[in-house]
Write an enzyme that holds these catalytic residues in place. Structure first.
Site, PDB file in Angstrom:
ATOM      1  N   LYS A  89     -33.534   0.030   7.068  1.00  0.00           N
ATOM      2  CA  LYS A  89     -33.100  -1.298   6.639  1.00  0.00           C
ATOM      3  C   LYS A  89     -34.229  -2.063   5.956  1.00  0.00           C
ATOM      4  CE  LYS A  89     -28.881  -0.817   7.964  1.00  0.00           C
ATOM      5  NZ  LYS A  89     -27.783  -0.736   6.968  1.00  0.00           N
ATOM      6  N   TYR A 118     -33.981   3.283  12.512  1.00  0.00           N
ATOM      7  CA  TYR A 118     -32.988   2.417  11.879  1.00  0.00           C
ATOM      8  C   TYR A 118     -33.668   1.260  11.148  1.00  0.00           C
ATOM      9  CZ  TYR A 118     -29.058  -0.903  11.606  1.00  0.00           C
ATOM     10  OH  TYR A 118     -28.107  -1.800  11.170  1.00  0.00           O
TER      11      TYR A 118
END
Length: 254
Positions: A162, A158
């Site tokens: 980002k 994740y």
């Protein structure tokens, strides 16, 4: 109703719930004509109905932002409905159950990259094409504090997506600044959303542990992040581009 976005159109992706829904409603309350884009039809239509009940203007378009066809169609929906696209908030994203890097599956990695990174790239691709044609616009991307600092939460996949959004935002901002397009990102800390509820139910952490990640000891609400998206898409931030703004209760300061 505020007139911050009077006469302007806005595309908000991932607007069926959480931060996206809060952002769509806030933009509409401040005068924007909103396109609500999401793969979740029921939730997206509920956001539109809420905006209309409050006296705002909005339409829904079903969009899987990992698809170039759907990303282009979302932009086209704004142009068809309102004649142009002035603001875009690329909020659509997902999280997966936290896992140590060596335990992450290829399927999980590919899904996160497809939605969180490729989806933002495809959205920007077609938003920028339209904004170049009309002479400018503003874009705000959803990143995360996880794209700014390392966190011991089993979210390296994740975090990678980002961090990619942060880097892409910075480079694209420089690429298009002279054509009148401003591009920024928002990097929230831990926000009270359905995704947080899923993480808590999945055993990643308790609500108290999530709040303790912030120096303030409190969780963010979706409207806290929506306010930053509103600022970055408004004339009040006309000299700000290429920035990734942390809305994280001081989490990235340590």
């Amino acid at each position: 109703m505020s007139e911050v976005f009077a006469g302007r159109s806005a595309l908000i992706t991932g607007a069926a719930q959480g931060i996206g829904a809060a952002t769509a409603r806030m933009f509409a309350a401040r005068g924007a004509r909103v396109v609500v884009a999401d793969i979740n039809e029921d939730g997206g239509k509920q956001t539109v109905e809420a905006i209309q009940r409050d006296g705002g203007e909005a339409v829904f378009v079903r969009a899987d932002l990992t698809s170039a066809t759907d990303a282009e169609a979302a932009v086209r929906a704004a142009v068809d409905a309102y004649g142009r696209l002035d603001c875009a908030v690329n909020n659509a994203g997902i999280e997966e159950q936290g896992s140590a890097l060596h335990e992450i599956t290829e399927e999980s990695w590919d899904r996160l990259v497809a939605v969180n990174l490729k989806g933002v790239w495809l959205s920007m691709k077609y938003e920028i094409r339209q904004m170049l044609a009309q002479g400018g616009g503003t874009i705000a991307n959803m990143a995360s504090v996880a794209g700014l600092v390392g966190l011991p939460l089993g979210i390296s996949d994740y975090s990678a997506t980002k961090g990619g959004v942060v880097a892409m935002t910075r480079t694209a901002a420089i690429e298009y600044v002279k054509q009148g397009i401003r591009i920024n990102a928002v990097c929230p800390g831990v926000v009270r959303t359905a995704l947080l509820d899923q993480a808590i139910q999945g055993g990643m952490f308790t609500e108290e542990q999530a709040a303790a990640l912030h120096p303030t000891g409190v969780l963010l609400d979706p409207d806290d992040v929506a306010e930053t998206f509103s600022f970055l898409c408004s004339d009040a931030s006309r000299h700000i581009t290429g920035q990734s703004i942390a809305v994280d209760c001081g989490m990235s300061a340590g």
